[in-house]
Design a protein around this motif. Structure first.
Motif, PDB file in Angstrom:
ATOM      1  N   VAL A   1      -4.398   2.111  13.958  1.00  0.00           N
ATOM      2  CA  VAL A   1      -3.088   1.535  13.606  1.00  0.00           C
ATOM      3  C   VAL A   1      -2.027   2.013  14.614  1.00  0.00           C
ATOM      4  O   VAL A   1      -1.238   1.226  15.140  1.00  0.00           O
TER       5      VAL A   1
ATOM      6  N   ALA B   1      -1.710   2.979   6.433  1.00  0.00           N
ATOM      7  CA  ALA B   1      -2.159   1.616   6.151  1.00  0.00           C
ATOM      8  C   ALA B   1      -3.081   1.650   4.948  1.00  0.00           C
ATOM      9  O   ALA B   1      -3.309   2.715   4.366  1.00  0.00           O
TER      10      ALA B   1
ATOM     11  N   GLN C   1       2.553  -4.594   3.752  1.00  0.00           N
ATOM     12  CA  GLN C   1       2.148  -5.973   3.472  1.00  0.00           C
ATOM     13  C   GLN C   1       2.002  -6.164   1.957  1.00  0.00           C
ATOM     14  O   GLN C   1       1.340  -5.368   1.305  1.00  0.00           O
TER      15      GLN C   1
ATOM     16  N   ALA D   1      -2.743  -4.228  11.685  1.00  0.00           N
ATOM     17  CA  ALA D   1      -1.758  -3.360  11.032  1.00  0.00           C
ATOM     18  C   ALA D   1      -1.080  -2.427  12.031  1.00  0.00           C
ATOM     19  O   ALA D   1      -1.715  -1.928  12.957  1.00  0.00           O
TER      20      ALA D   1
ATOM     21  N   THR E   1       0.849  -1.197   0.000  1.00  0.00           N
ATOM     22  CA  THR E   1       0.000   0.000   0.000  1.00  0.00           C
ATOM     23  C   THR E   1       0.882   1.244   0.000  1.00  0.00           C
ATOM     24  O   THR E   1       0.580   2.242  -0.649  1.00  0.00           O
ATOM     25  N   GLU E   2       1.998   1.173   0.734  1.00  0.00           N
ATOM     26  CA  GLU E   2       2.899   2.314   0.808  1.00  0.00           C
ATOM     27  C   GLU E   2       3.418   2.679  -0.590  1.00  0.00           C
ATOM     28  O   GLU E   2       3.419   3.852  -0.982  1.00  0.00           O
TER      29      GLU E   2
ATOM     30  N   VAL F   1      -8.474  -4.097   6.589  1.00  0.00           N
ATOM     31  CA  VAL F   1      -7.317  -3.251   6.844  1.00  0.00           C
ATOM     32  C   VAL F   1      -6.051  -4.076   6.615  1.00  0.00           C
ATOM     33  O   VAL F   1      -5.939  -5.202   7.105  1.00  0.00           O
TER      34      VAL F   1
ATOM     35  N   ASP G   1      -1.627  -3.983   6.457  1.00  0.00           N
ATOM     36  CA  ASP G   1      -0.438  -3.246   6.877  1.00  0.00           C
ATOM     37  C   ASP G   1       0.140  -2.477   5.685  1.00  0.00           C
ATOM     38  O   ASP G   1       0.042  -2.918   4.535  1.00  0.00           O
ATOM     39  N   TYR G   2       0.710  -1.331   5.985  1.00  0.00           N
ATOM     40  CA  TYR G   2       1.260  -0.463   4.931  1.00  0.00           C
ATOM     41  C   TYR G   2       2.301  -1.201   4.098  1.00  0.00           C
ATOM     42  O   TYR G   2       2.459  -0.963   2.915  1.00  0.00           O
TER      43      TYR G   2
END
Ligand code: ATP
Ligand code: ZN
Length: 651
Positions: free
Chosen positions: A72, A39, A51, A190, A22-23, A46, A48-49
């Motif tokens: 988060v 995130a 993941q 997350a 996602t980041e 939801v 994790d940023y």
């Protein structure tokens, strides 16, 4: 490399390499977006940023300062907390922990040699340890383990074993863990990139929580905290929490000795102590008198009835989850504790042949009922398992519905004024038009009665909001929504139209035409259950009950017991003879101490009697919350307080 198709909330779509985070997606849009986000939400979950995303899906980017972003942050704080606890108490066993829109918590079980668990005394040390972990700015890494690897990780911690088994079963044998430096646990929500990002946090309290919310399970110690991005927001939140605590009816109920609930004797089964019982008695007398004056006939009916009654009413089909199991009497008879009083009042209606001349027929009762509320939902007096509802059912002809609805509503508004309740909203609760199957099947009835309620509200010039899907299964209703100390809303009063129960119980009246007709029932509760109402009043008054409700209304303090004790007793008798709740405080304590105590007990009037009062036949009056004292003749004081009680005024 394989690629995935990602769709954004505005409908735009983009291709990325499989395994993109996602980041990285946020960065591809704009570096500043990436910076202020923490995130993602991928297919409504939801993530994790950092993941990797491996399938096509819809994505939303979660901003750091949104509710989900704060969760988060707090999830990260929760694991920092677990990490700190583990360092301080190496033998600790962990239940669940989480961060959410309100704060974070972690459940712990750590009996020391004396069986003493982690308590609020330990919060400062834990907080210091957390700060050290934050300062180290440990990198945070999400990992997915096999069930066996996760079981090896948790060792013989029975709670963590349960969690691994549950999660592996729900997730194809996989278990998510998070690492903060060397510390690994079953935290699975997350988190932020490193512990250094949890700068502003505060541990709040420790309270018992049953493992998995079941009262048959062991009690763990839940450590609560909260975290924010800015100090100012934390300060504001702490202020709000303090304010809520000052109003919390459980805290005040304890300080003023109003009631208690002891899980050993029965969860959700309150005991009313003399002070609470006095308040309740005043409310009960008030409301019964008020209703009788407004055409209600008060009755008493049994809390137990044959189960067949609740089968006939439909409660057994629609409401069984909330009912206590039936008692099998051994001879084929099954008795049921009632969850509602309606069927009882129907018995009263059906006991005689009814004529149109009797309508509207208004039956009321302070009706005790039992509901098997989930143990996690039980809260002090506001949600209990045994309760007494200020209940009433009016039976009306079709053309009387609107007038009776208005009648009930004006009565309710009058009652609210007497209790000084002003912060509420009316909600018209309709059926959900998209889910008609959930409701009594009669389109014309729903259309008409919903319109009728709305026009009655408009006629009376009352503000309301409309809520689809909040109706009862048998008809639309008007609910009065009040704010709780903790910022939530709860229903206090309700008026409900019912076309169904009259059918089920074959209710009839003889009309002016000599024919049989079907009445309509209106269920109504004016001041809710005694339990919820007293909880609510305690919170709005902050325990300073108006004189007419106060458990004790007057304390008399003689300056000197020997010299003024006899006069104090004369004054007490005269007040008591006028039904004023009064007592003398002639303990061997300093005057200042006694005055302060009458303040903390929030007693409306303090009368001090000394030489001058004895000589003049007067009392020196000090009102709760005021500094000044005034000298008054005893008769004058009695006249004033009696008037105040009669007017239900808050003085
Ligand atoms: P809720 O949605 O709060 O569970 P309900 O819609 O089931 O309530 P009713 O059957 O209409 O409630 O009951 C009448 C009133 O009794 C409610 O408006 C509420 O004020 C109060 N009440 C309901 N359940 C409880 C409880 N467990 N403890 C205390 N009061 C309650
Ligand atoms: Zn009812």
């Amino acid at each position: 490399m394989a690629s995935i198709n990602v769709k954004f909330p505005d409908g735009a779509e983009k291709q990325f390499d499989a395994g993109v985070t996602t980041e990285a997606i946020a960065k591809s849009i704009s570096p500043s977006l990436a910076k202020r986000s923490v995130a993602g939400k991928f297919n409504d979950q939801v993530v994790d940023y950092r993941q990797p995303l491996t399938t096509d899906g819809n994505i939303e980017i979660i901003a750091a300062d949104s509710d989900e972003g704060m969760a988060v942050l707090r999830q990260t704080a929760a694991q920092v907390l677990a990490n700190a606890v583990k360092q301080l108490f190496p033998k600790v066993q962990f239940g669940s922990g989480e961060g959410n829109a309100n704060g974070f918590f972690f459940d712990t079980d750590n009996p020391d040699a004396e069986g003493k668990q982690i308590s609020e005394d330990d919060l400062e040390a834990i907080s210091l340890k957390m700060q050290a972990i934050v300062k180290k700015d440990l990198p945070i890494v999400r990992e997915v383990l096999s069930k066996d690897a996760a079981l090896a990780l948790v060792g013989d911690d029975p709670y963590q074993k349960d969690l691994v088994n549950d999660r592996a079963a729900a997730n194809d044998g996989q278990v998510v863990v998070y690492k903060q430096g060397d510390f690994v646990d079953l935290s699975d929500g997350a988190q932020l990139a490193s512990t250094g990002k949890v700068k502003i946090f505060k541990l709040l309290s420790v309270a018992g929580a049953y493992w998995q919310g079941k009262s048959s399970n062991p009690m763990l110690q839940r450590i609560y905290g909260t975290a924010f991005l800015k100090q100012k927001d934390l300060d504001e939140d702490l202020k709000k929490r303090q304010e809520a605590r000052e109003r919390d009816h459980r805290v005040i109920g304890n300080e003023l000795d109003l009631f208690f609930v002891d899980p050993k004797v029965g969860n959700g089964l309150p005991y009313w102590m003399p002070n609470g019982a006095t308040i309740r008695r005043q409310i009960e007398r008030y409301i019964v008198d008020k209703e009788v004056a407004n055409g209600y006939q008060h009755v008493y009916t049994p809390v137990l009835a044959n189960l067949d009654v609740y089968k006939q009413s439909g409660h057994w089909d629609h409401y069984r989850e909330d009912m206590f199991p039936p008692m099998d009497m051994g001879d084929g008879e099954q008795l049921e504790l009632r969850p509602m009083n309606c069927p009882s009042h129907i018995q009263i209606y059906n006991h005689h042949i009814r004529s149109y001349r009797e309508l509207p027929l208004r039956i009321a009762e302070l009706g005790m009922m039992h509901r098997y509320e989930k143990s996690g939902a039980l809260t002090g007096l506001s949600r209990v398992r045994e309760m007494t509802l200020n209940d009433g059912h009016t039976f009306v002809a079709l053309d009387q519905i609107e007038a009776e609805f208005k009648n009930i509503l004006s009565l309710m508004v009058e009652v609210y004024k007497d209790f000084d309740i002003s912060d509420y909203r009316f909600r018209l609760s309709y059926r959900d038009p998209a889910n008609k199957a959930k409701y009594f099947d009669d389109d014309a009835m729903w259309e008409q009665s919903q319109k009728m309620l709305k026009s009655a509200m408009d006629d009376m010039g009352l503000d309301y909001f409309e809520a689809e899907g909040e109706a009862a299964f048998y008809g639309p209703k008007l609910d009065v929504q009040t704010k709780t100390a903790l910022g939530g809303e709860e229903t206090l009063s309700t008026i409900q139209l019912d076309f169904l129960l009259p059918e089920r119980f074959d209710l009839k009246y003889v009309g002016s035409d000599g024919e049989e007709h079907r009445p309509v029932m209106i269920h109504r509760g004016l001041v809710s259950t005694m339990e919820r109402f007293v909880a609510y009043l305690t919170e709005i008054y902050k325990g300073a009950f108006p004189t007419w409700l106060a458990p004790k209304q007057v304390t008399i303090i003689p300056v000197n017991k020997g010299a003024h004790g006899a006069y104090a007793e004369t004054v007490r008798r005269r007040l008591a003879a006028e039904n004023i709740r009064v007592s003398i405080d002639d303990r061997n304590e300093k005057m200042g101490y006694k005055i302060r105590e009458s303040q903390t007990k929030k007693i409306p009037y303090l009368l001090v009697v000394g030489d001058q009062e004895v000589a003049n036949g007067s009392v020196s009056v000090r009102k709760y919350g005021e500094e000044r004292t005034e000298s008054e003749g005893v008769d004058m004081f009695i006249g004033a307080i009696t008037q105040e009680v009669k007017n239900y005024s808050r003085g």
